[in-house]
Design a protein around this motif. Structure first.
Motif, PDB file in Angstrom:
ATOM      1  N   ALA A  72       0.765  -1.348  -0.184  1.00  0.00           N
ATOM      2  CA  ALA A  72       0.061   0.076  -0.001  1.00  0.00           C
ATOM      3  C   ALA A  72       0.811   1.272  -0.094  1.00  0.00           C
ATOM      4  O   ALA A  72       0.501   2.141  -0.586  1.00  0.00           O
ATOM      5  CB  ALA A  72      -0.905  -0.047   1.343  1.00  0.00           C
ATOM      6  N   LEU A  73       1.935   1.364   0.897  1.00  0.00           N
ATOM      7  CA  LEU A  73       2.838   2.344   0.667  1.00  0.00           C
ATOM      8  C   LEU A  73       3.633   2.680  -0.517  1.00  0.00           C
ATOM      9  O   LEU A  73       3.915   3.787  -0.706  1.00  0.00           O
ATOM     10  CB  LEU A  73       3.669   2.476   2.214  1.00  0.00           C
ATOM     11  N   VAL A  74       4.040   1.633  -1.073  1.00  0.00           N
ATOM     12  CA  VAL A  74       4.649   1.649  -2.602  1.00  0.00           C
ATOM     13  C   VAL A  74       3.697   2.317  -3.384  1.00  0.00           C
ATOM     14  O   VAL A  74       4.055   3.222  -4.174  1.00  0.00           O
ATOM     15  CB  VAL A  74       5.005   0.233  -2.972  1.00  0.00           C
ATOM     16  N   LYS A  75       2.552   2.076  -3.448  1.00  0.00           N
ATOM     17  CA  LYS A  75       1.348   2.586  -4.309  1.00  0.00           C
ATOM     18  C   LYS A  75       1.460   4.005  -4.194  1.00  0.00           C
ATOM     19  O   LYS A  75       1.447   4.972  -5.076  1.00  0.00           O
ATOM     20  CB  LYS A  75       0.284   1.937  -4.427  1.00  0.00           C
ATOM     21  N   GLN A  76       1.063   4.363  -2.646  1.00  0.00           N
ATOM     22  CA  GLN A  76       1.016   5.829  -2.325  1.00  0.00           C
ATOM     23  C   GLN A  76       2.321   6.602  -2.796  1.00  0.00           C
ATOM     24  O   GLN A  76       2.215   7.787  -2.731  1.00  0.00           O
ATOM     25  CB  GLN A  76       0.833   5.824  -0.751  1.00  0.00           C
ATOM     26  N   GLY A  77       3.666   6.093  -2.430  1.00  0.00           N
ATOM     27  CA  GLY A  77       4.764   6.929  -2.834  1.00  0.00           C
ATOM     28  C   GLY A  77       5.569   7.178  -1.581  1.00  0.00           C
ATOM     29  O   GLY A  77       6.630   7.530  -1.621  1.00  0.00           O
ATOM     30  N   ALA A  78       5.177   6.494  -0.291  1.00  0.00           N
ATOM     31  CA  ALA A  78       5.844   6.755   0.888  1.00  0.00           C
ATOM     32  C   ALA A  78       7.174   5.922   0.968  1.00  0.00           C
ATOM     33  O   ALA A  78       8.014   6.524   1.420  1.00  0.00           O
ATOM     34  CB  ALA A  78       5.027   6.296   1.977  1.00  0.00           C
ATOM     35  N   MET A  79       7.335   4.832   0.406  1.00  0.00           N
ATOM     36  CA  MET A  79       8.232   4.162   0.434  1.00  0.00           C
ATOM     37  C   MET A  79       9.368   4.616  -0.168  1.00  0.00           C
ATOM     38  O   MET A  79      10.606   4.501  -0.132  1.00  0.00           O
ATOM     39  CB  MET A  79       7.863   2.512  -0.092  1.00  0.00           C
ATOM     40  N   GLY A  80       9.304   5.407  -1.613  1.00  0.00           N
ATOM     41  CA  GLY A  80      10.176   5.944  -2.282  1.00  0.00           C
ATOM     42  C   GLY A  80      10.899   7.159  -1.409  1.00  0.00           C
ATOM     43  O   GLY A  80      12.160   7.428  -1.338  1.00  0.00           O
ATOM     44  N   GLN A  81      10.004   7.702  -0.784  1.00  0.00           N
ATOM     45  CA  GLN A  81      10.730   8.731   0.115  1.00  0.00           C
ATOM     46  C   GLN A  81      11.368   8.151   1.261  1.00  0.00           C
ATOM     47  O   GLN A  81      12.623   8.609   1.384  1.00  0.00           O
ATOM     48  CB  GLN A  81       9.769   9.508   0.837  1.00  0.00           C
ATOM     49  N   MET A  82      11.135   7.150   1.686  1.00  0.00           N
ATOM     50  CA  MET A  82      11.756   6.393   2.955  1.00  0.00           C
ATOM     51  C   MET A  82      13.406   5.896   2.273  1.00  0.00           C
ATOM     52  O   MET A  82      14.410   5.964   2.695  1.00  0.00           O
ATOM     53  CB  MET A  82      11.269   5.341   3.388  1.00  0.00           C
ATOM     54  N   PHE A  83      13.203   5.379   0.885  1.00  0.00           N
ATOM     55  CA  PHE A  83      14.343   4.886   0.253  1.00  0.00           C
ATOM     56  C   PHE A  83      15.438   5.991  -0.070  1.00  0.00           C
ATOM     57  O   PHE A  83      16.474   5.593   0.255  1.00  0.00           O
ATOM     58  CB  PHE A  83      14.085   4.124  -1.119  1.00  0.00           C
ATOM     59  N   LEU A  84      14.955   7.147  -0.296  1.00  0.00           N
ATOM     60  CA  LEU A  84      15.789   8.263  -0.348  1.00  0.00           C
ATOM     61  C   LEU A  84      16.494   8.870   0.793  1.00  0.00           C
ATOM     62  O   LEU A  84      17.713   8.907   0.728  1.00  0.00           O
ATOM     63  CB  LEU A  84      14.845   9.436  -0.884  1.00  0.00           C
ATOM     64  N   TRP A  85      15.645   8.990   1.835  1.00  0.00           N
ATOM     65  CA  TRP A  85      16.466   9.333   3.057  1.00  0.00           C
ATOM     66  C   TRP A  85      17.304   8.071   3.612  1.00  0.00           C
ATOM     67  O   TRP A  85      18.308   8.504   4.451  1.00  0.00           O
ATOM     68  CB  TRP A  85      15.345   9.690   4.095  1.00  0.00           C
ATOM     69  N   ILE A  86      16.844   7.047   3.561  1.00  0.00           N
ATOM     70  CA  ILE A  86      17.719   5.931   3.906  1.00  0.00           C
ATOM     71  C   ILE A  86      18.965   5.856   3.350  1.00  0.00           C
ATOM     72  O   ILE A  86      20.094   5.445   3.893  1.00  0.00           O
ATOM     73  CB  ILE A  86      17.012   4.457   4.154  1.00  0.00           C
ATOM     74  N   GLY A  87      18.665   5.956   1.786  1.00  0.00           N
ATOM     75  CA  GLY A  87      19.889   5.969   0.875  1.00  0.00           C
ATOM     76  C   GLY A  87      20.892   7.042   1.257  1.00  0.00           C
ATOM     77  O   GLY A  87      22.294   7.059   1.347  1.00  0.00           O
TER      78      GLY A  87
END
Length: 166
Positions: free
Chosen positions: A76-91
């Motif tokens: 659900a969060l991948v669809k919403q786009g929240a996981m992309g933001q997490m990926f950016l900050w963790i990266g």
């Protein structure tokens, strides 16, 4: 089993546990840094995973998160786009960590896993023995957390039920 010589001088070296002999061809500082990082992440991950299924929520609670469990949240969060933001900050955090890791491996003097963060002064005024005992506890708890997180995710997926996933 033969004792791995490269473990000498590290907290917990008396156990001599390195069955695959990684310490023979990978620097011990790198291995210990990785073990501490993954242990700390799994301690947080287990707590967060279980907290969601026990009903912990952030406020204001986004409507898109309503009804999600720890297992269903990822997609659900991948669809919403929240996981992309997490990926950016963790990266970004990993890039900064890689710089610190390279400096440590090149002899900066920083101990593996030590970022100088002790806001509660837990280690202040402790003897070297007490500090080493605390470090060993962190390593052992991190190892347990890595197993616990793997187990809790597996059990949650298999049972599709709420905590305690039975």
């Amino acid at each position: 089993m033969e004792y791995p010589e490269n473990l000498k001088g590290y907290v917990g070296d008396d156990a001599g546990f390195d069955p695959f002999r990684f310490s023979d061809f990978v620097p011990m500082d790198f291995l210990r840094e990785a073990e501490l990082k993954h242990g700390r992440m799994c301690m947080l991950a287990w707590t967060g995973f279980v907290a969601v299924d026990l009903g912990a929520k952030i406020y204001p609670f986004p409507e898109a998160y309503e009804g999600l469990t720890s297992v269903t949240a990822h997609d659900a969060l991948v669809k919403q786009g929240a996981m992309g933001q997490m990926f950016l900050w963790i990266g970004l955090a990993e890039v900064v960590n890689t710089i610190a890791l390279q400096q440590m491996l090149n002899g900066s003097g920083r101990a593996p896993g030590d970022f100088g963060l002790d806001p509660l002064n837990i280690l202040e005024g402790k003897s070297e023995d007490e500090v080493n005992r605390m470090k060993l506890r962190e390593i052992k708890n991190g190892r347990l957390a890595m197993l616990a997180f793997s187990g809790v995710v597996t059990q949650a997926v298999l049972t599709q039920g709420p905590f305690p996933y039975v």
